[in-house]
Design an enzyme around this catalytic site. Structure first.
Site, short mmCIF file in Angstrom:
data_model
loop_
_atom_site.label_atom_id
_atom_site.label_comp_id
_atom_site.label_asym_id
_atom_site.label_seq_id
_atom_site.Cartn_x
_atom_site.Cartn_y
_atom_site.Cartn_z
N THR A 32 -5.67 2.45 9.59
CA THR A 32 -4.75 3.49 10.07
C THR A 32 -5.48 4.59 10.84
OG1 THR A 32 -3.20 3.08 8.27
CG2 THR A 32 -3.03 5.22 9.35
N ASP A 58 -0.74 -4.89 3.21
CA ASP A 58 -1.26 -3.69 3.89
C ASP A 58 -0.61 -3.69 5.26
OD1 ASP A 58 -4.57 -2.22 4.22
OD2 ASP A 58 -2.64 -1.64 5.07
N GLU A 101 0.83 -1.22 0.00
CA GLU A 101 0.00 0.00 0.00
C GLU A 101 0.86 1.26 0.00
OE1 GLU A 101 -2.52 0.52 3.43
OE2 GLU A 101 -3.38 2.35 2.61
N ASP A 160 -6.27 -4.21 0.93
CA ASP A 160 -7.22 -4.27 2.06
C ASP A 160 -7.86 -5.64 2.20
OD1 ASP A 160 -8.34 -0.96 1.16
OD2 ASP A 160 -7.10 -1.51 2.88
N ILE A 188 -0.58 -1.60 7.84
CA ILE A 188 -1.56 -1.32 8.89
C ILE A 188 -2.89 -1.10 8.19
CG2 ILE A 188 -2.36 0.17 10.75
CD1 ILE A 188 0.49 0.87 11.42
N ASP A 189 -3.81 -2.03 8.37
CA ASP A 189 -5.16 -1.84 7.83
C ASP A 189 -6.00 -1.31 8.99
OD1 ASP A 189 -7.06 -2.00 5.73
OD2 ASP A 189 -8.00 -3.63 6.85
O1 LIG Z 1 -6.18 1.85 6.94
P1 LIG Z 1 -5.98 1.58 5.51
O2 LIG Z 1 -4.94 0.55 5.18
O3 LIG Z 1 -5.81 2.81 4.72
O4 LIG Z 1 -7.31 0.88 4.93
C1 LIG Z 1 -8.61 1.38 5.22
C2 LIG Z 1 -9.06 2.31 4.13
O5 LIG Z 1 -8.15 3.37 4.01
C3 LIG Z 1 -10.44 2.85 4.48
O6 LIG Z 1 -10.87 3.69 3.43
C4 LIG Z 1 -11.45 1.77 4.68
O7 LIG Z 1 -12.65 2.27 5.10
C5 LIG Z 1 -10.96 0.80 5.70
O8 LIG Z 1 -11.88 -0.25 5.80
C6 LIG Z 1 -9.60 0.25 5.28
O9 LIG Z 1 -9.19 -0.71 6.19
MG MG Z 2 -6.13 -0.96 4.32
MG MG Z 3 -3.04 0.43 5.33
#
Ligand SMILES: O=P(O)(O)O[C@H]1[C@H](O)[C@@H](O)[C@H](O)[C@@H](O)[C@@H]1O
Ligand code: MG
Ligand code: MG
Length: 287
Positions: free
Chosen positions: A95, A90, A70, A220, A92-93
């Site tokens: 963030t 990813d 990512e 994701d 950190i999913d």
């Molecule tokens: O936290 P990240 O890796 O950016 O992924 C999230 C995403 O940015 C958001 O738009 C979504 O709503 C989340 O479900 C993702 O996990």
């Molecule tokens: Mg994510």
């Molecule tokens: Mg992420």
């Protein structure tokens, strides 16, 4: 090292578990936050550091393999899924959750060969839950087998979704009207944890009966898709076609009946495919 690692965990699990200590130690600290595609699309130094460490550790072991990360893509790396062995990461999913100390953050790693996912790992760090599946080998949570609920009746479903990082009128009105239409069916409930990967894993546990999302990225959901499939769930595109991790549209469900019903009810808003450069629509595929 996490409490859930065990002798059976392959190297990748150990990699993920080791990096989760980096996430957890930063979780309580102050974070410098940068914005990506919108005021709600955040990145921290920890996201970038965890991805760099994971990629270098895996590349060290498998120098010929390719990576889709990512934060590497956000930094301008070309995104292309080929037949080569590829790691989709990813770091950190969730963030936004990480920045706010909302306790649902995950590391998500999928591994593909010939564009087919061979295994997926989602580690929900604060919960200390390691979701894992290997093609044809079943799905597991901390070593225990996972089974989707098998629910066939939409009116008896808990449905998980996400209001992602989009803040434009078209995306927001589409997402909110989708939720309204589902609630009016009715369904038992709609939930959102703030991490697509952990959201989708709830379908594999049977704790939720469906998950849908428009606008997320391949990193994701690549890992959680195989976890749902190996738990006996169904994963497809929101238009009812075969699941395509680059399309930025997904439905994961307990059964085909529930997946089809959701596909009838929800609408998608236009967004670029992850592997499509400069497609010109409003919501870009990359930041
Ligand atoms: O936290 P990240 O890796 O950016 O992924 C999230 C995403 O940015 C958001 O738009 C979504 O709503 C989340 O479900 C993702 O996990
Ligand atoms: Mg994510
Ligand atoms: Mg992420």
């Amino acid at each position: 090292m996490s409490r859930t690692s065990g002798a059976h965990t392959p190297d990748t699990h150990l990699c993920v578990l080791l990096q989760s200590e980096v996430v957890l130690s930063a979780f309580q600290q102050h974070k410098e936050v940068k914005l990506k595609s919108s005021p709600a699309d955040l990145v921290t130094e920890t996201d970038q550091r965890v991805e760099k460490i994971l990629i270098s550790a895996i590349r060290n072991r498998y120098p010929q393999h390719r990576f889709i990360g990512e934060e590497s893509v956000a930094a301008g790396e070309h995104l292309e899924l080929t037949d080569s062995p590829t790691w989709i990461i990813d770091p950190i999913d969730g963030t936004v959750n990480f920045v706010h100390r909302f306790p649902f953050v995950a590391i998500s790693i999928a591994f593909t060969v010939n564009r087919q996912t061979q295994f997926g790992i989602v580690y929900s760090c604060v919960e200390d839950k390691l979701f894992y599946a290997q093609r044809g080998g079943g799905a597991f949570l901390n070593g225990e087998p996972l089974h989707a609920s098998g629910q066939q009746d939409i009116s008896r479903c808990v449905v998980v979704t996400e209001i992602g990082a989009e803040r434009d009128d078209v995306a927001l009105s589409t997402m909110t009207s989708n939720i309204r239409r589902l609630l009016q069916l009715p369904v038992h409930g709609v939930r959102a944890l703030g991490t697509a990967a952990v959201d989708m894993c709830q379908v594999a546990t049977g704790g939720a009966d469906a998950y849908y999302h428009i606008g997320m990225h391949c990193w994701d959901i690549a890992a959680s898709a195989i976890i749902v499939q190996e738990a006996g769930g169904v994963v497809m595109d929101t238009d009812g076609s075969e699941f395509d991790m680059m399309s930025r549209r997904v439905i994961a469900a307990s059964s085909a009946a529930v997946a089809d019903r959701i596909a009838q009810v929800i609408q998608a808003f236009p967004c670029c495919r992850d592997d499509e450069d400069n497609c010109g629509c409003g919501a870009t595929g990359v930041n």
